[in-house]
Motif scaffolding. Sequence first.
Motif, PDB file in Angstrom:
ATOM      1  N   CYS A 124       0.809  -1.216   0.000  1.00  0.00           N
ATOM      2  CA  CYS A 124       0.000   0.000   0.000  1.00  0.00           C
ATOM      3  C   CYS A 124       0.843   1.267   0.000  1.00  0.00           C
ATOM      4  CB  CYS A 124      -0.958   0.004   1.189  1.00  0.00           C
ATOM      5  SG  CYS A 124      -0.170  -0.260   2.801  1.00  0.00           S
ATOM      6  N   GLY A 125       2.068   1.179  -0.510  1.00  0.00           N
ATOM      7  CA  GLY A 125       2.936   2.355  -0.537  1.00  0.00           C
ATOM      8  C   GLY A 125       2.357   3.509  -1.326  1.00  0.00           C
ATOM      9  N   GLY A 126       1.664   3.194  -2.411  1.00  0.00           N
ATOM     10  CA  GLY A 126       1.057   4.251  -3.212  1.00  0.00           C
ATOM     11  C   GLY A 126      -0.027   4.987  -2.454  1.00  0.00           C
ATOM     12  N   LEU A 127      -0.913   4.239  -1.798  1.00  0.00           N
ATOM     13  CA  LEU A 127      -1.980   4.869  -1.020  1.00  0.00           C
ATOM     14  C   LEU A 127      -1.401   5.673   0.139  1.00  0.00           C
ATOM     15  CD1 LEU A 127      -4.954   5.352  -0.468  1.00  0.00           C
ATOM     16  CD2 LEU A 127      -5.015   3.191   0.803  1.00  0.00           C
ATOM     17  N   LEU A 128      -0.369   5.151   0.787  1.00  0.00           N
ATOM     18  CA  LEU A 128       0.255   5.893   1.883  1.00  0.00           C
ATOM     19  C   LEU A 128       0.798   7.230   1.386  1.00  0.00           C
ATOM     20  CD1 LEU A 128       2.156   2.982   3.662  1.00  0.00           C
ATOM     21  CD2 LEU A 128       0.050   4.109   4.433  1.00  0.00           C
ATOM     22  N   ALA A 129       1.455   7.215   0.221  1.00  0.00           N
ATOM     23  CA  ALA A 129       1.972   8.465  -0.341  1.00  0.00           C
ATOM     24  C   ALA A 129       0.839   9.423  -0.685  1.00  0.00           C
ATOM     25  CB  ALA A 129       2.820   8.161  -1.576  1.00  0.00           C
ATOM     26  N   LEU A 130      -0.255   8.901  -1.224  1.00  0.00           N
ATOM     27  CA  LEU A 130      -1.404   9.750  -1.554  1.00  0.00           C
ATOM     28  C   LEU A 130      -2.021  10.365  -0.300  1.00  0.00           C
ATOM     29  CD1 LEU A 130      -3.203   7.598  -4.275  1.00  0.00           C
ATOM     30  CD2 LEU A 130      -1.848   9.670  -4.639  1.00  0.00           C
ATOM     31  N   TYR A 140      -4.936  -4.964   2.286  1.00  0.00           N
ATOM     32  CA  TYR A 140      -4.091  -4.914   1.096  1.00  0.00           C
ATOM     33  C   TYR A 140      -3.499  -6.284   0.794  1.00  0.00           C
ATOM     34  CZ  TYR A 140      -0.377  -4.402   4.635  1.00  0.00           C
ATOM     35  OH  TYR A 140       0.451  -4.589   5.714  1.00  0.00           O
ATOM     36  N   VAL A 141      -2.972  -6.425  -0.402  1.00  0.00           N
ATOM     37  CA  VAL A 141      -2.484  -7.716  -0.896  1.00  0.00           C
ATOM     38  C   VAL A 141      -0.973  -7.656  -1.096  1.00  0.00           C
ATOM     39  CG1 VAL A 141      -2.591  -9.365  -2.804  1.00  0.00           C
ATOM     40  CG2 VAL A 141      -4.670  -8.196  -2.052  1.00  0.00           C
ATOM     41  N   VAL A 142      -0.277  -8.689  -0.621  1.00  0.00           N
ATOM     42  CA  VAL A 142       1.164  -8.810  -0.888  1.00  0.00           C
ATOM     43  C   VAL A 142       1.452 -10.160  -1.548  1.00  0.00           C
ATOM     44  CG1 VAL A 142       3.498  -8.814   0.095  1.00  0.00           C
ATOM     45  CG2 VAL A 142       1.763  -7.244   0.993  1.00  0.00           C
ATOM     46  N   TRP A 143       1.350 -11.239  -0.783  1.00  0.00           N
ATOM     47  CA  TRP A 143       1.756 -12.543  -1.310  1.00  0.00           C
ATOM     48  C   TRP A 143       0.685 -13.257  -2.128  1.00  0.00           C
ATOM     49  CZ3 TRP A 143       6.337 -13.938  -2.319  1.00  0.00           C
ATOM     50  CH2 TRP A 143       7.404 -13.410  -1.579  1.00  0.00           C
ATOM     51  N   ALA A 144      -0.539 -12.803  -2.057  1.00  0.00           N
ATOM     52  CA  ALA A 144      -1.586 -13.454  -2.853  1.00  0.00           C
ATOM     53  C   ALA A 144      -1.308 -13.344  -4.348  1.00  0.00           C
ATOM     54  CB  ALA A 144      -2.954 -12.856  -2.528  1.00  0.00           C
ATOM     55  N   TRP A 145      -0.573 -12.310  -4.765  1.00  0.00           N
ATOM     56  CA  TRP A 145      -0.242 -12.184  -6.187  1.00  0.00           C
ATOM     57  C   TRP A 145       0.563 -13.380  -6.674  1.00  0.00           C
ATOM     58  CZ3 TRP A 145      -3.167  -8.910  -8.411  1.00  0.00           C
ATOM     59  CH2 TRP A 145      -3.496  -7.688  -7.821  1.00  0.00           C
ATOM     60  N   ALA A 184       4.686  -2.698  -9.652  1.00  0.00           N
ATOM     61  CA  ALA A 184       5.161  -1.618 -10.520  1.00  0.00           C
ATOM     62  C   ALA A 184       4.042  -1.087 -11.404  1.00  0.00           C
ATOM     63  CB  ALA A 184       6.327  -2.114 -11.377  1.00  0.00           C
ATOM     64  N   VAL A 185       2.802  -1.343 -11.007  1.00  0.00           N
ATOM     65  CA  VAL A 185       1.639  -0.930 -11.788  1.00  0.00           C
ATOM     66  C   VAL A 185       1.016   0.320 -11.151  1.00  0.00           C
ATOM     67  CG1 VAL A 185       1.157  -3.247 -12.640  1.00  0.00           C
ATOM     68  CG2 VAL A 185       0.184  -2.520 -10.454  1.00  0.00           C
ATOM     69  N   PRO A 186       0.221   1.085 -11.904  1.00  0.00           N
ATOM     70  CA  PRO A 186      -0.314   2.351 -11.385  1.00  0.00           C
ATOM     71  C   PRO A 186      -1.589   2.204 -10.559  1.00  0.00           C
ATOM     72  CG  PRO A 186      -0.917   2.129 -13.677  1.00  0.00           C
ATOM     73  CD  PRO A 186      -0.044   0.935 -13.357  1.00  0.00           C
ATOM     74  N   TYR A 187      -1.744   1.087  -9.891  1.00  0.00           N
ATOM     75  CA  TYR A 187      -2.905   0.902  -9.022  1.00  0.00           C
ATOM     76  C   TYR A 187      -2.546  -0.058  -7.898  1.00  0.00           C
ATOM     77  CZ  TYR A 187      -3.392  -3.467 -11.623  1.00  0.00           C
ATOM     78  OH  TYR A 187      -3.142  -4.705 -12.194  1.00  0.00           O
ATOM     79  N   GLU A 188      -3.331  -0.009  -6.828  1.00  0.00           N
ATOM     80  CA  GLU A 188      -3.234  -0.972  -5.734  1.00  0.00           C
ATOM     81  C   GLU A 188      -4.616  -1.542  -5.474  1.00  0.00           C
ATOM     82  OE1 GLU A 188       0.595   0.888  -3.314  1.00  0.00           O
ATOM     83  OE2 GLU A 188      -1.426   1.466  -2.699  1.00  0.00           O
ATOM     84  N   VAL A 189      -4.643  -2.782  -4.966  1.00  0.00           N
ATOM     85  CA  VAL A 189      -5.895  -3.497  -4.742  1.00  0.00           C
ATOM     86  C   VAL A 189      -6.173  -3.594  -3.238  1.00  0.00           C
ATOM     87  CG1 VAL A 189      -7.065  -5.720  -4.977  1.00  0.00           C
ATOM     88  CG2 VAL A 189      -5.726  -4.803  -6.886  1.00  0.00           C
ATOM     89  N   PHE A 190      -7.425  -3.354  -2.881  1.00  0.00           N
ATOM     90  CA  PHE A 190      -7.838  -3.424  -1.485  1.00  0.00           C
ATOM     91  C   PHE A 190      -9.162  -4.179  -1.379  1.00  0.00           C
ATOM     92  CE2 PHE A 190      -5.171   0.264  -1.936  1.00  0.00           C
ATOM     93  CZ  PHE A 190      -4.319   0.179  -0.850  1.00  0.00           C
ATOM     94  N   PHE A 191      -9.389  -4.752  -0.200  1.00  0.00           N
ATOM     95  CA  PHE A 191     -10.662  -5.373   0.112  1.00  0.00           C
ATOM     96  C   PHE A 191     -11.225  -4.706   1.357  1.00  0.00           C
ATOM     97  CE2 PHE A 191      -8.193  -8.817  -1.933  1.00  0.00           C
ATOM     98  CZ  PHE A 191      -9.014  -9.022  -3.036  1.00  0.00           C
TER      99      PHE A 191
END
Length: 239
Positions: free
Chosen positions: A27-33, A159-164, A227-234
């Motif tokens: 969730c680094g992107g969301l944290l920065a936002l 947030y998702v880490v290892w499920a990918w 490295a994609v321009p989105y993050e996934v959350f549940f």
Amino acid sequence: MRPAAFAASLGTTVVVVPHPDDEALGCGGLLALLRQAGLPVAAVLVSDGTMSHPNSRLFSPEARRAVRETEFRHALTLLGIDEAEPLLLHLPDSRVPGSPAEPGFTAAASQLREFLQQHAAATVLVPWRRDPHPDHRATSQLVAAALAEMPYPPRRLEYVVWAWERAASDDVPTGADQVQGFRVNIEAAVAQKQRAIAAHRSQVAPGVFTDDAAGFLLSEEMLAHFAVPYEVFFEAVAP
């Protein structure tokens, strides 16, 4: 896809991470936002992070913990999170307690609850409850126990880490979970996220703990998921 402005709706946020680097990956992107929107963010590191390279002789467990905590703090700074002192629970890496029957669980859940209350958290970010790593699942259980003791618990996003990489069919959400999945556009924070990931030098080749050939490093394939321009959350939804 939810816009970057979604971050501004979350209010004061606490991110809870099992290991140093999960905050940047998941969730680094969301944290920065959140920080770009001027919202307070605080962090909790659950494990001591020492088991990525357990066979290192050049670095004792205490030295490995110090390296990884330094990397964690650096990554937080790169994401704009440097005002609040993080809570470091120092639970054993790979053996984070996941139930009240395990030593340390109740005390850790209590510390989490107090930290959330101290920061008046409106939102808590936590690993997906069945993210396929035992420490991630245990962290989810610790947060659930902390929230259960709060009369007005914060909003919980997973947030998702290892499920990918490792998800089996029963690791992904089902109708019985009663959760809603969504993406958040983090295009405006991708560069910050990538710098935060790179700050975890011990986990990215060529690494820091170079005397443990069997030690863990994030693979290029794994890194590509982040490295994609989105993050996934549940998020849980009302039945």
